[in-house]
Design an enzyme around this catalytic site. Sequence first.
Site, mmCIF file in Angstrom:
data_model
loop_
_atom_site.group_PDB
_atom_site.id
_atom_site.type_symbol
_atom_site.label_atom_id
_atom_site.label_comp_id
_atom_site.label_asym_id
_atom_site.label_seq_id
_atom_site.Cartn_x
_atom_site.Cartn_y
_atom_site.Cartn_z
ATOM 1 N N ARG A 70 0.799 -1.228 0.000
ATOM 2 C CA ARG A 70 0.000 0.000 0.000
ATOM 3 C C ARG A 70 0.832 1.277 0.000
ATOM 4 N NH1 ARG A 70 -5.654 -1.140 2.943
ATOM 5 N NH2 ARG A 70 -6.225 -2.914 1.660
ATOM 6 N N GLU A 107 4.101 -11.614 14.303
ATOM 7 C CA GLU A 107 3.421 -12.312 15.401
ATOM 8 C C GLU A 107 3.343 -13.805 15.122
ATOM 9 O OE1 GLU A 107 1.066 -9.822 13.527
ATOM 10 O OE2 GLU A 107 2.674 -8.608 14.349
#
Length: 182
Positions: A70, A107
Amino acid sequence: MAANTTEAKLDLVKKHIKAFPDFPIKGILFRDICPILKDPGALTAVIDLFEEHVRQTHHQVELIAGLDARGFLFGPLLAQRLGVGFVLIRKKGKLPGRTVSVPYTLEYGQAEVEMQEDAVAPGQKVLLIDDLLATGGTLSAACELLRKNKAELLGCVVVIEMKDLRGSERIKPATVFSLIQY
């Protein structure tokens, strides 16, 4: 009605950020910038606000580096306005030619970001751009990648910053400018 003031532009941008609860997993409130891209006025407001900040704060910028994917949407538009070049920082394996990469921890595992070896010259003044700063993992790796290539990192600009996730602490000493904070 056209957004002429900074406050009006920020209101227009915020109005075009859509929230999706429990995406991509339960407990996450995802902030989507896709409606900004659909609206020419909102997209113009984002680039206007970034341009104003960069011209006031980083007038010596020589290159904009955008994060996959993005950052690729906003970066070239800002670079064009500023009259500077744009380079890609991508996920590993997506760029041709010789590349330099930096691994980082997510994560849920490991990842790497990379750029073409000749994308940035030593000492070149670079500004990083992306849509969102959350935990700061990817942005931190991109900062490290630019430093590894001996670029002078001027700072980072993002549309949205999730303040409670404290990502800006992870990318210090680099600074972050965000249009909208949650």
